[in-house]
Structure formats: structure tokens, C-alpha cells
Design a protein around this motif. Structure first.
Motif, short mmCIF file in Angstrom:
data_model
loop_
_atom_site.label_atom_id
_atom_site.label_comp_id
_atom_site.label_asym_id
_atom_site.label_seq_id
_atom_site.Cartn_x
_atom_site.Cartn_y
_atom_site.Cartn_z
N PRO A 226 0.83 -1.21 0.00
CA PRO A 226 0.00 0.00 0.00
C PRO A 226 0.86 1.26 0.00
N SER A 227 0.27 2.37 -0.34
CA SER A 227 1.03 3.61 -0.54
C SER A 227 1.69 4.12 0.72
N ASN A 228 1.20 3.73 1.90
CA ASN A 228 1.82 4.23 3.13
C ASN A 228 2.99 3.36 3.60
N ALA A 229 3.34 2.33 2.82
CA ALA A 229 4.55 1.56 3.13
C ALA A 229 5.78 2.42 2.84
N LYS A 230 6.91 2.07 3.47
CA LYS A 230 8.11 2.88 3.32
C LYS A 230 8.92 2.53 2.07
N HIS A 231 8.57 1.42 1.42
CA HIS A 231 9.26 1.07 0.19
C HIS A 231 8.34 0.21 -0.66
N GLN A 232 8.71 -0.02 -1.89
CA GLN A 232 8.00 -0.93 -2.77
C GLN A 232 8.95 -2.07 -3.15
N GLY A 233 8.40 -3.14 -3.69
CA GLY A 233 9.21 -4.30 -4.02
C GLY A 233 9.17 -5.32 -2.90
N PRO A 234 10.00 -6.37 -2.98
CA PRO A 234 10.00 -7.43 -1.98
C PRO A 234 10.35 -6.91 -0.59
N ALA A 235 9.98 -7.69 0.44
CA ALA A 235 10.37 -7.36 1.81
C ALA A 235 11.89 -7.34 1.93
N TYR A 236 12.41 -6.60 2.90
CA TYR A 236 13.85 -6.55 3.11
C TYR A 236 14.38 -7.87 3.67
N LEU A 237 13.61 -8.47 4.58
CA LEU A 237 14.05 -9.72 5.21
C LEU A 237 13.93 -10.89 4.22
N ASP A 238 14.88 -11.81 4.31
CA ASP A 238 14.78 -13.04 3.52
C ASP A 238 13.82 -14.03 4.18
N LYS A 239 13.80 -14.02 5.51
CA LYS A 239 13.03 -15.03 6.23
C LYS A 239 12.47 -14.45 7.52
N LEU A 240 11.27 -14.88 7.86
CA LEU A 240 10.62 -14.50 9.12
C LEU A 240 10.20 -15.80 9.80
N THR A 241 10.75 -16.07 10.97
CA THR A 241 10.42 -17.29 11.71
C THR A 241 9.69 -16.90 12.98
N VAL A 242 8.52 -17.50 13.17
CA VAL A 242 7.68 -17.21 14.34
C VAL A 242 7.70 -18.42 15.26
N LYS A 243 8.29 -18.26 16.43
CA LYS A 243 8.35 -19.34 17.42
C LYS A 243 7.26 -19.12 18.46
N TYR A 244 6.57 -20.19 18.80
CA TYR A 244 5.48 -20.09 19.76
C TYR A 244 6.05 -20.17 21.18
N VAL A 245 5.95 -19.07 21.91
CA VAL A 245 6.50 -19.02 23.26
C VAL A 245 5.42 -18.45 24.18
N GLU A 246 4.57 -19.30 24.68
CA GLU A 246 3.44 -18.84 25.48
C GLU A 246 3.86 -18.34 26.86
N GLU A 247 4.88 -18.94 27.44
CA GLU A 247 5.30 -18.59 28.79
C GLU A 247 6.02 -17.24 28.77
N GLU A 248 5.50 -16.28 29.49
CA GLU A 248 5.99 -14.91 29.37
C GLU A 248 7.43 -14.74 29.83
N ALA A 249 7.82 -15.38 30.91
CA ALA A 249 9.20 -15.26 31.37
C ALA A 249 10.17 -15.81 30.34
N THR A 250 9.77 -16.86 29.65
CA THR A 250 10.62 -17.43 28.61
C THR A 250 10.76 -16.48 27.43
N ARG A 251 9.66 -15.80 27.07
CA ARG A 251 9.74 -14.83 25.96
C ARG A 251 10.76 -13.74 26.26
N VAL A 252 10.73 -13.24 27.47
CA VAL A 252 11.66 -12.19 27.85
C VAL A 252 13.08 -12.73 27.88
N SER A 253 13.25 -13.93 28.39
CA SER A 253 14.57 -14.53 28.50
C SER A 253 15.21 -14.75 27.13
N VAL A 254 14.45 -15.29 26.18
CA VAL A 254 15.04 -15.56 24.86
C VAL A 254 15.31 -14.26 24.11
#
Length: 541
Positions: A226-254
């Protein structure tokens, strides 16, 4: 809901931070024109789990899932912080004078991740799929309202027809729940599509590891942000990995140990420290939604009595409980809607207060007698609120409810929490087999109230509030029929007042969604209503 556009302007990002964070964000923004060298992998510790059947834009109804899906799916339009609607996959649109027909002109250069074209036929497929009962669409079904059909005018022109005017539609069309899925992929994978999602977004699925993580790789063909994005073309990142970390203390620790670059929903006790540490950036914004609220079952005695519901609310010291659990990072909610939601009404702020003496007096008058154990009973039955739940301690809700348990006992009420698997929970909630349920619902438009409180919404008699009130039904119908913004606000103001006055829900806290990242991570912004977007994100080498 609450759920949406793709990029917010920098002003929203700064508005969502404290003063120190605003200074930090402003300084960072000055040097964030873009990466010198794009690429790399960003790892995100997600506060929650994406269930195996939920990476389907139209079926998902769980907040962690929708946060993840924003990278997969694009929308027809984007909504900005001032509620203006701008082009995305649609280049322009017209609304008929009666408000029942939307004509969209579509981009001609967009392809799904599987290489098939995005066109008018794809749009028709998506909206017809949401309407089809066999799809079992979740939030998406509510967000198309009185949708009738789609007409393909030509390859890149499409008309959507509604039975009645539906004012929230453009705002809803900006959310990921109405994101565009690949017709070819749905037909190819069938019931397995949620595990094989295909959209047009800047990232595409690489690998899904059940109950553990999901890996995305950038879409190399992407060139339609969309026009309010800061650039056009592919994303800058090659990869986005989402790890499931439900425990809040663990999220902060990692996060602190640099095992991940980003973590969301930072516990209150860690926010101050992370904000003060120059090694990290903390971004916060109000999630636009229906606040996490308590819903007493009005179709079950004694909660079908307004006096009993009022007495329960009087027995709760919400402000004290919220301050204890959230340490000043969240405030008490006074309306079903959050304060920055369109049409929010402040008219019931401080309209009621904790009054234990009044709560005890009311239950005395209703014939509930306190026993030696401190709990009330009547006709041999203890005054128990059976509270069914399936989400665990998300956003410290179990901690909050433990305080409510103590407070209610002072009025002689037993709050009994029953934790259930999601399937059992859904079955019991649908049947009305409970005294109390609690939940929130993200949305960018107050029409979400129809889903939760109206017998004419998609949940019908099984709405979460178990409300069956013709006046409230009519108000919520008026809310989506009315096209004039100021008149819509007036309708929803009355609806909010009516809900609070009748204790159809007891709002608790206003949720501030937080994202913390290492200082090397740049360019994360929030969509509308508040999910992180990684299209412009990059890692400083």
C-alpha cells in the motif's frame, strides 16, 4: 477487530510509546531509510500458539493467529489512523447512493504465492467462500454483514452487493480476516488449506511445525504494498520465523539472550527494564477491540436478574485488581470498546464503583444467606459462578481472575474456574452451559458489538453475552445501517451505555499491545488495529 490495514503512519507508532520511547523511536526513524544490505532472518517469539487449523484468513478467530497472518495475506484496502481508507489490492472504488453496492477496480499486476492471478474472479471466490456455511468462517463472517453476492464485471472490476447498507465494510475489508486467499490453493488442498495457506502477501509459507513454529520466506515477486509503506518491491528480510513461546518469562529470556530478535506482549514487570535498556526498543499501542470482559449468562438464574449482575460488579474492585496485576501498564476499561476505537463513549467512565456493602445487601435481599464457610446459599444451593475458560494465562488473565475470586468471596460468591480444551469449551459455550465466560475481540469497527451482543448477529441466540434484548438488537442494526459517521457514533454511544447499564458485560482492562525488539531491528510498524508488520523491517548489521 479486532483487526485492518497494512502500515500505520509513523505518528501512530510514536503515539503508542511513552515520552522516552517516542524520543527513541523518532531518533531511530531518522536513520531508518532502509537497510544498507537487505536480507537475513528475523525470529519472533510469539505470545501464543498458532493452531494447526488456523492459518486460514477466513477461519481464524484467535489473536495470535491473526498477528501471524498479516504477513501472508493482503487486503483490498488499507485503513490509516485517521480512519481514512486508501488503496491496496484495489486501486479505487465507488459506493452506490443507497450504500448497497461497492464497485472495486483492482490492480492488474498481483499474483498469489502459487503463481495464479489475483483478479475479479478471485475476489468473488473469497467473499462467496466466507458466506458459505460449509467454510465455517469465524470473525470474517461477521465482517461481511448482509453480504449477498459478487458480480464479475470484467477481469479487474468487481461489484459486491449487500442486502442492506453496511457502513463498516471498508474498514472490515482492510483487516486480515477479509484478506485474499488463493482460490486455486483452496481447491487444491481442501480441508488442508489452513496448513498450506497461500495469499498475496510479502511473505509466503516455507514450513509449518505444529505446536512449535511457522517459517516464512519473502515473496520475491511482491511489488504491491500500500502507498503508506516505506518502500515498494519485496520485503527486506529473507526469512521470518515465528516461534510459539506462550510462557511470558521465557519470551523475555530468549529476547534478552538474543535467541530471538522480537517478542510481543511483554509482561508488566519487564516493561520498565526493557524501556530503560538501550539494547532494546519497546513499541506499545492500544489494541482496538472489545475489552476483555466478563459475561454473566443472562439465561441462567440468578444471573437473569439485573440486581444480581449489578451486585457481582459491585463486589469487584476492578481498578485495584488491574493495578496489582498490570502494574500501571493497563487501565480499567469502562466501555465494551477501547478508548481509541471509532465511536467510543466516555459517558460511563466512573459511573459505578466497588461497593462491597451494597453487594452483600443485594444478595441478602435476594435470599442468598451466608454460611459458616463464608459462602452464600439458597434452597440448599451454593452461590457459585462457574467460569469456563480455554485460553489459560494469556495477558495474565488467570492472575487477574484469581484476585476476582478473592474479591467475590467477600460477598459470599464462589468463583469456580473450569479450564477446558477448546472443543469442549466451544460446545459448552454454544449450549449456554456455564455461568460466566470472559474474552476480548479485536476489531477496528464497533459493529463487532453485534457479534457479541445481538441475536441478529452471526452467533444469533448463542452470542457470548447471551443477550436477547430487542432494543439492543435494534441499536446494533442501526449502527451498521447508518452511513453518516456522526450519526453512527451517536447510535453506538447509546448502545455502549445500554450494555453497561444492564450489566450485559463487565469490562476489565484496556490492553496495551507491546512489541520489544533488539536495537538492531528497524522498521517494525503496526497495522490497524494493532498487529506488527514486518514488510519494512530490517536488521542492522
Amino acid at each position: 477487530m479486532q483487526l485492518t490495514g497494512f502500515m500505520l503512519a509513523a505518528s501512530l507508532l510514536l503515539a503508542g510509546c511513552g515520552d522516552a520511547e517516542a524520543d527513541k523511536a523518532a531518533g531511530a526513524a531518522a536513520g531508518e531509510a532502509g537497510p544498507v544490505t537487505p536480507g537475513g532472518e528475523l525470529v519472533w517469539a510469539l505470545a501464543g500458539t498458532v493452531t494447526n487449523d488456523s492459518l486460514d484468513a477466513h477461519k481464524a478467530g484467535f489473536a495470535p493467529t491473526t498477528r501471524v497472518m498479516r504477513s501472508l495475506y493482503d487486503s483490498l484496502v488499507v485503513e490509516l489512523p485517521d480512519h481514512s481508507i486508501k488503496p491496496w489490492l484495489a486501486t479505487s472504488w465507488e459506493i452506490s447512493p443507497d450504500g448497497k453496492v461497492y464497485t472495486f477496480q483492482l490492480r492488474k499486476d498481483v499474483k498469489f504465492h502459487d503463481g495464479t492471478p489475483f483478479n475479479a474472479e478471485a475476489v468473488k471466490f473469497n467473499f462467496d467462500r466466507i458466506k458459505d456455511p460449509a467454510t465455517k468462517a469465524s470473525i470474517a463472517f461477521n465482517e461481511i454483514g448482509p453480504y449477498l453476492k459478487t458480480e464479475v464485471v470484467d477481469e479487474y472490476t468487481v461489484k459486491l452487493y449487500f442486502e442492506k447498507p453496511f457502513a463498516p465494510f471498508l474498514s472490515n475489508a482492510a483487516k486480515v480476516d477479509l484478506g485474499m486467499v488463493s482460490p486455486a490453493a483452496v481447491q487444491k488442498f481442501g480441508d488442508a488449506f489452513p496448513q498450506n495457506p497461500v495469499g498475496t502477501g510479502p511473505f509466503k509459507l516455507k514450513k509449518l511445525t505444529p505446536s512449535t513454529q511457522v517459517e516464512f520466506e519473502k515473496n520475491p515477486d511482491y511489488n504491491w504494498a500500500p502507498s503508506n509503506a516505506k518502500h515498494q518491491g519485496p520485503a527486506y528480510l529473507d526469512k521470518l520465523t515465528v516461534k510459539y513461546v506462550e510462557e511470558e518469562a521465557t519470551r523475555v529470556s530468549v529476547l534478552q539472550s538474543k535467541q530471538v530478535h522480537v517478542a510481543d506482549i511483554i509482561p508488566p514487570q519487564n516493561l520498565v527494564a526493557l524501556k530503560a535498556d538501550k539494547s532494546f526498543n519497546v513499541q506499545e499501542t492500544e489494541l482496538l477491540q472489545v475489552n476483555y470482559s466478563l459475561y454473566l449468562n443472562q439465561q441462567r438464574a440468578p444471573w437473569n436478574d439485573l440486581k444480581a449482575r449489578q451486585a457481582v460488579r459491585s463486589a469487584l474492585d476492578l481498578d485495584a485488581a488491574i493495578k496489582t496485576i498490570y502494574l500501571g501498564t493497563s487501565q480499567q476499561g469502562w466501555s465494551p470498546l477501547t478508548p481509541h476505537q471509532f465511536a467510543y463513549s466516555s459517558s460511563r467512565e466512573n459511573a459505578y464503583k466497588p461497593d462491597l456493602a451494597q453487594a452483600n445487601k443485594t444478595f441478602d435481599e435476594l435470599g442468598w444467606v451466608k454460611g459458616a464457610d463464608g459462602y452464600r446459599s439458597k434452597d440448599g444451593k451454593r452461590l457459585t459462578i462457574e467460569f469456563i475458560d480455554t485460553q489459560g494465562n494469556r495477558e495474565k488473565r488467570l492472575d487477574l481472575n484469581s484476585i476476582f475470586t478473592q474479591q467475590l468471596k467477600q460477598a459470599g460468591i464462589e468463583l469456580k474456574l473450569v479450564s477446558l480444551p477448546s472443543g469442549t469449551y466451544s460446545e459448552r459455550r454454544t449450549k449456554g452451559d456455564y455461568d460466566l465466560v470472559a474474552g476480548s475481540q479485536f476489531s477496528g469497527d464497533p459493529d463487532v458489538l453485534r457479534q457479541l451482543f445481538s441475536t441478529k448477529g452471526p452467533s444469533k441466540q448463542n452470542n457470548i453475552a447471551r443477550a436477547n434484548d430487542p432494543k439492543l438488537d435494534e441499536l446494533l442494526e442501526q449502527g451498521y445501517l447508518e452511513q453518516a459517521p456522526e450519526k453512527r457514533k451517536a447510535v453506538y454511544k447509546e448502545a455502549q451505555e445500554y450494555i453497561i447499564d444492564n450489566v450485559y458485560s463487565i469490562p476489565t482492562y484496556v490492553f496495551q499491545y507491546s512489541v520489544a525488539s533488539g536495537s538492531e531491528v528497524k522498521g517494525i510498524v503496526f497495522d490497524y488495529p494493532a498487529w506488527p508488520v514486518f514488510y519494512d523491517a530490517w536488521i542492522q548489521k
